[in-house]
Write a protein that holds these residues in place. Structure first.
Motif, mmCIF file in Angstrom:
data_model
loop_
_atom_site.group_PDB
_atom_site.id
_atom_site.type_symbol
_atom_site.label_atom_id
_atom_site.label_comp_id
_atom_site.label_asym_id
_atom_site.label_seq_id
_atom_site.Cartn_x
_atom_site.Cartn_y
_atom_site.Cartn_z
ATOM 1 N N GLU A 1 -67.281 126.764 16.054
ATOM 2 C CA GLU A 1 -66.519 125.804 15.252
ATOM 3 C C GLU A 1 -67.336 125.289 14.073
ATOM 4 O OE1 GLU A 1 -65.189 122.745 17.859
ATOM 5 O OE2 GLU A 1 -63.879 124.080 19.019
ATOM 6 N N LEU A 2 -68.658 125.387 14.163
ATOM 7 C CA LEU A 2 -69.539 124.982 13.064
ATOM 8 C C LEU A 2 -69.935 126.168 12.185
ATOM 9 C CD1 LEU A 2 -69.818 122.523 15.059
ATOM 10 C CD2 LEU A 2 -72.140 122.264 14.202
ATOM 11 N N GLY A 3 -69.302 127.322 12.425
ATOM 12 C CA GLY A 3 -69.597 128.500 11.622
ATOM 13 C C GLY A 3 -70.900 129.178 11.971
ATOM 14 N N VAL A 4 -71.306 129.090 13.236
ATOM 15 C CA VAL A 4 -72.573 129.666 13.681
ATOM 16 C C VAL A 4 -72.313 130.660 14.806
ATOM 17 C CG1 VAL A 4 -74.783 129.190 14.816
ATOM 18 C CG2 VAL A 4 -73.958 127.677 13.004
ATOM 19 N N MET B 1 -80.273 127.840 5.075
ATOM 20 C CA MET B 1 -79.152 128.782 5.133
ATOM 21 C C MET B 1 -78.889 129.409 3.755
ATOM 22 S SD MET B 1 -77.152 130.066 7.462
ATOM 23 C CE MET B 1 -76.984 128.918 8.839
ATOM 24 N N GLY B 2 -79.174 128.671 2.689
ATOM 25 C CA GLY B 2 -78.904 129.180 1.345
ATOM 26 C C GLY B 2 -80.115 129.687 0.609
ATOM 27 N N VAL B 3 -81.218 129.919 1.291
ATOM 28 C CA VAL B 3 -82.460 130.290 0.624
ATOM 29 C C VAL B 3 -82.344 131.616 -0.117
ATOM 30 C CG1 VAL B 3 -83.494 131.519 2.600
ATOM 31 C CG2 VAL B 3 -84.975 130.326 0.936
ATOM 32 N N ASN B 4 -81.422 132.510 0.331
ATOM 33 C CA ASN B 4 -81.213 133.804 -0.332
ATOM 34 C C ASN B 4 -79.976 133.800 -1.225
ATOM 35 O OD1 ASN B 4 -83.481 134.998 0.953
ATOM 36 N ND2 ASN B 4 -82.266 135.360 2.801
ATOM 37 N N GLU B 5 -79.549 132.593 -1.617
ATOM 38 C CA GLU B 5 -78.390 132.406 -2.499
ATOM 39 C C GLU B 5 -77.105 132.972 -1.900
ATOM 40 O OE1 GLU B 5 -79.432 133.995 -6.323
ATOM 41 O OE2 GLU B 5 -80.974 132.481 -6.678
ATOM 42 N N TRP B 6 -76.921 132.772 -0.609
ATOM 43 C CA TRP B 6 -75.726 133.245 0.108
ATOM 44 C C TRP B 6 -74.463 132.668 -0.536
ATOM 45 C CZ3 TRP B 6 -73.622 130.710 5.050
ATOM 46 C CH2 TRP B 6 -72.539 131.454 5.566
ATOM 47 N N GLU B 7 -73.527 133.520 -0.887
ATOM 48 C CA GLU B 7 -72.311 133.091 -1.566
ATOM 49 C C GLU B 7 -71.364 132.318 -0.645
ATOM 50 O OE1 GLU B 7 -70.544 136.493 -3.422
ATOM 51 O OE2 GLU B 7 -71.816 136.298 -5.221
ATOM 52 N N GLY B 8 -71.526 132.474 0.649
ATOM 53 C CA GLY B 8 -70.639 131.773 1.581
ATOM 54 C C GLY B 8 -71.118 130.389 1.972
ATOM 55 N N LEU B 9 -72.207 129.913 1.354
ATOM 56 C CA LEU B 9 -72.840 128.664 1.771
ATOM 57 C C LEU B 9 -71.897 127.463 1.664
ATOM 58 C CD1 LEU B 9 -75.367 127.129 2.687
ATOM 59 C CD2 LEU B 9 -76.005 126.894 0.274
ATOM 60 N N GLU B 10 -71.180 127.335 0.566
ATOM 61 C CA GLU B 10 -70.347 126.150 0.365
ATOM 62 C C GLU B 10 -69.259 126.044 1.432
ATOM 63 O OE1 GLU B 10 -67.572 124.107 -3.112
ATOM 64 O OE2 GLU B 10 -69.070 125.626 -3.648
ATOM 65 N N ASP B 11 -68.612 127.168 1.758
ATOM 66 C CA ASP B 11 -67.587 127.145 2.813
ATOM 67 C C ASP B 11 -68.213 126.840 4.168
ATOM 68 O OD1 ASP B 11 -65.545 127.690 1.037
ATOM 69 O OD2 ASP B 11 -65.673 129.867 1.328
ATOM 70 N N TRP B 12 -69.402 127.399 4.402
ATOM 71 C CA TRP B 12 -70.081 127.148 5.681
ATOM 72 C C TRP B 12 -70.445 125.675 5.818
ATOM 73 C CZ3 TRP B 12 -74.935 125.206 6.719
ATOM 74 C CH2 TRP B 12 -75.319 125.253 8.061
ATOM 75 N N GLN B 13 -70.888 125.052 4.742
ATOM 76 C CA GLN B 13 -71.279 123.642 4.788
ATOM 77 C C GLN B 13 -70.136 122.745 5.244
ATOM 78 O OE1 GLN B 13 -72.735 123.453 0.697
ATOM 79 N NE2 GLN B 13 -74.804 123.022 1.442
ATOM 80 N N LYS B 14 -68.922 123.081 4.859
ATOM 81 C CA LYS B 14 -67.763 122.289 5.268
ATOM 82 C C LYS B 14 -67.571 122.362 6.783
ATOM 83 C CE LYS B 14 -65.419 123.091 0.854
ATOM 84 N NZ LYS B 14 -64.290 123.770 0.165
ATOM 85 N N LEU B 15 -67.801 123.538 7.358
ATOM 86 C CA LEU B 15 -67.664 123.703 8.810
ATOM 87 C C LEU B 15 -68.798 123.009 9.564
ATOM 88 C CD1 LEU B 15 -66.715 127.508 9.052
ATOM 89 C CD2 LEU B 15 -65.186 125.560 9.403
ATOM 90 N N ALA B 16 -69.984 123.046 8.964
ATOM 91 C CA ALA B 16 -71.190 122.583 9.674
ATOM 92 C C ALA B 16 -71.518 121.119 9.407
ATOM 93 C CB ALA B 16 -72.371 123.467 9.288
#
Length: 432
Positions: free
Chosen positions: A256-259, A211-226
Motif C-alpha cells: 500500500e506504500l508502493g514497496v 529512492m530518487g538518487v538515480n533520478e527515478w521518474e516514478g518518484l513523485e507518484d511513489w511519494q504520494k503512496l509512501a
C-alpha cells in the motif's frame, strides 16, 4: 561514532546483547559512554567493533569495549568488574515473547530477561534499561512481569514498564517496544518517561532522497503512496530464510506504500524503471536503516553481507527511541526536573496472592483475594497461564476445588544445572 561531546565519564553504560548498535548509538547520543558492550552474533559484533572501537581500563588492565560471546558466560561478562556503573542496559532476545512465535517465555533457551534482572543485584547500577517486543506486555506474561517487578523491589529498585511506539520519536514506522526502566529510590523520583514528538515522520520523508538518487521518474507518484507511517521492520531469525520485510500482513501493508517487500534491493530504482508486476521498488539496506531510525548524520557502518546487514538493522532498537529514554534516565540521574509521584504497579493479582500467602492456597480464597470477577473458571485460566513460566503445585481440597502453591520460576537466572545451557549450545548457531 557520532555521540555526545560531554567529557563527563561518570555516566558509563554496560550493555548486554547489544546487537548491531541501535541502543548503543542512542545511549551515547543521550550522553552515556560505553564501558562494555557484549554481543553473541559474529556479524553484529563486527559492526559494533567497527563503530565503537577502543579499550577501557578495568582492574588496571586494558580491555576491549566490545566483546563477543554468550553474555551469561562468566568468562565474557563479570558483573563484579562493573559495580555501581551508571546504567545497565540491554536488548535481550525477543523470540521468547514475540507474538508471531510460540511465546515460550521462561522455557525458551534464548530468554535472558530474568537473568539480566538478576545482574542488577550484582552490579548495583544506578539505573537499568531493558527493551523487548510488545508481546511481553500481553496477559500471557503478566506473571513473568510481576516476578520481575517484585525481584527488583527486593533489590531496592523502583521499576516501571512502558509500551513505546517508535513513530512517536521520529522513526517512520510503528515499531512498538516494551521498555523496562528501574532505578535506585533516590534517582527514581526524578524519572519521567519521554514525551512523544508533536509531528511524525513518514516513509516518504525518510527515504525519498535515497529512492530518487538515480533520478527515478516514478518518484513523485511513489511519494504520494509512501506519505504514511510504515509497518514494523522485521529483521527475522537465522532459523528462517533470506531478507524480506515481514509476514504476509506486513507485505500487504508495504504494498500500500508502493514497496515490494519480497526482498531487499542492491540499489535504488534507475531512471526509467517500471514496476508493472510489483507494487513498487524494493528497499535497499540503506533505506531500511533510515526507516529504522538511522539518520544520515549518524555515519554508522554495518558490516557483513547483504542479508546479514538487513537482519542486523531489522532486529535493532531504533536509535532515536533509545536516545529519548536514555536522555530521560540521564536527567533523573542528575536529579533534573520535578519529582514524579508514581503508584506501585500490579500485573498479575493471582501471582501476587500466591506469592504473599505462601504454601497451598485454596482456590476460593485466591478468587476472593485476587478479586476475580469470573470466579473459578477465570482462576483456572490464569493458573494455566502462570504454569507456563512457574512450577505450580496443585492439590485437591475437601470442597471439590483445588489448592495451589507457587513453585520455582522456570526461567534461567544463572543456575549451573539449568537446561538452558545444553539447549543454548545445541542451537547457538541459530540464535539471533
Amino acid at each position: 561514532m557520532t555521540g555526545t561531546t560531554d567529557d563527563d565519564t561518570s555516566y558509563e553504560v554496560v550493555e548486554l546483547c547489544a546487537g548491531a548498535g541501535g541502543q548503543a548509538l542512542g545511549l551515547e547520543l543521550a550522553g552515556f559512554k560505553h564501558r562494555l558492550a557484549v554481543e553473541l552474533d559474529a556479524n553484529a559484533f563486527e559492526t559494533l567493533r567497527k563503530n565503537i572501537p577502543g579499550e577501557i581500563e578495568i582492574n588496571e588492565q586494558p580491555r576491549p569495549i566490545v566483546r563477543q560471546g554468550d553474555v551469561a558466560d562468566p568468562a565474557i561478562f563479570k558483573p563484579e568488574e562493573h559495580r555501581e556503573v551508571a546504567l545497565l542496559a540491554g536488548g535481550v532476545p525477543c523470540p521468547p515473547f514475540t507474538i508471531a512465535g510460540k511465546q515460550l517465555g521462561a522455557n525458551d533457551e534464548r530468554d535472558l530477561f530474568a537473568w539480566a534482572v538478576e545482574q542488577v543485584d550484582k552490579v548495583r547500577p544506578r539505573a537499568l534499561m531493558l527493551e523487548n517486543v510488545r508481546g511481553l506486555s500481553l496477559p500471557r506474561f503478566s506473571g513473568y512481569r510481576q516476578y520481575v517487578l517484585d525481584r527488583l523491589a527486593e533489590f531496592k529498585y523502583v521499576a516501571e514498564w512502558r509500551l513505546l511506539n517508535a513513530c512517536d520519536f521520529g522513526v517512520p514506522q510503528l515499531r512498538p517496544r516494551f521498555v523496562l526502566v528501574a532505578m535506585q529510590e533516590d534517582d527514581a523520583k526524578y524519572f519521567k518517561w519521554p514525551e512523544p514528538h508533536s509531528e511524525q515522520i513518514t516513509v516518504s520523508d525518510a527515504i525519498s532522497d535515497l529512492m530518487g538518487v538515480n533520478e527515478w521518474e516514478g518518484l513523485e507518484d511513489w511519494q504520494k503512496l509512501a506519505s504514511k507511517i510504515g509497518p514494523t521492520i522485521v529483521g527475522g531469525s537465522k532459523k528462517h530464510g533470506g531478507a524480506d520485510l515481514g509476514p504476509t500482513r506486513a507485505k500487504r501493508a508495504w504494498a500500500e506504500l508502493g514497496v515490494d517487500a519480497m526482498g531487499v534491493a542492491n540499489a535504488a530504482p534507475s531512471k526509467y524503471d517500471k514496476f508493472d508486476t510489483a507494487p513498487g521498488p524494493k528497499l535497499t539496506n540503506e533505506m531500511v536503516a533510515r526507516i529504522q531510525g538511522w539518520r544520515p548524520e549518524y555515519k554508522w557502518e554495518f558490516t557483513g553481507k547483504k542479508t546479514s546487514r538487513y537482519r542486523q538493522i531489522g532486529n535493532a532498537f531504533p536509535p532515536p527511541v533509545a536516545e529519548a529514554v536514555g536522555t530521560a534516565i540521564l536527567r533523573a540521574l542528575k536529579h533534573q526536573g520535578e519529582v514524579v509521584q508514581r503508584e506501585n504497579p500490579s500485573h498479575d493479582p493471582v501471582y501476587k496472592v500466591l506469592r504473599e500467602q505462601g504454601g497451598l492456597v485454596p482456590a476460593r480464597l485466591i478468587v476472593d483475594l485476587a478479586q476475580l470477577k469470573n470466579g473459578i473458571p477465570e482462576l483456572e485460566e490464569r493458573i494455566a497461564q502462570l504454569g507456563r513460566d512457574f512450577h505450580i503445585v496443585t492439590t485437591p481440597t475437601g470442597d471439590e476445588t483445588l489448592a495451589y502453591q507457587l513453585g520455582e520460576f522456570k526461567a534461567f537466572i544463572g543456575q549451573e544445572d539449568h537446561e538452558r545451557h545444553e539447549k543454548f549450545h545445541q542451537n547457538r548457531t541459530k540464535i539471533s
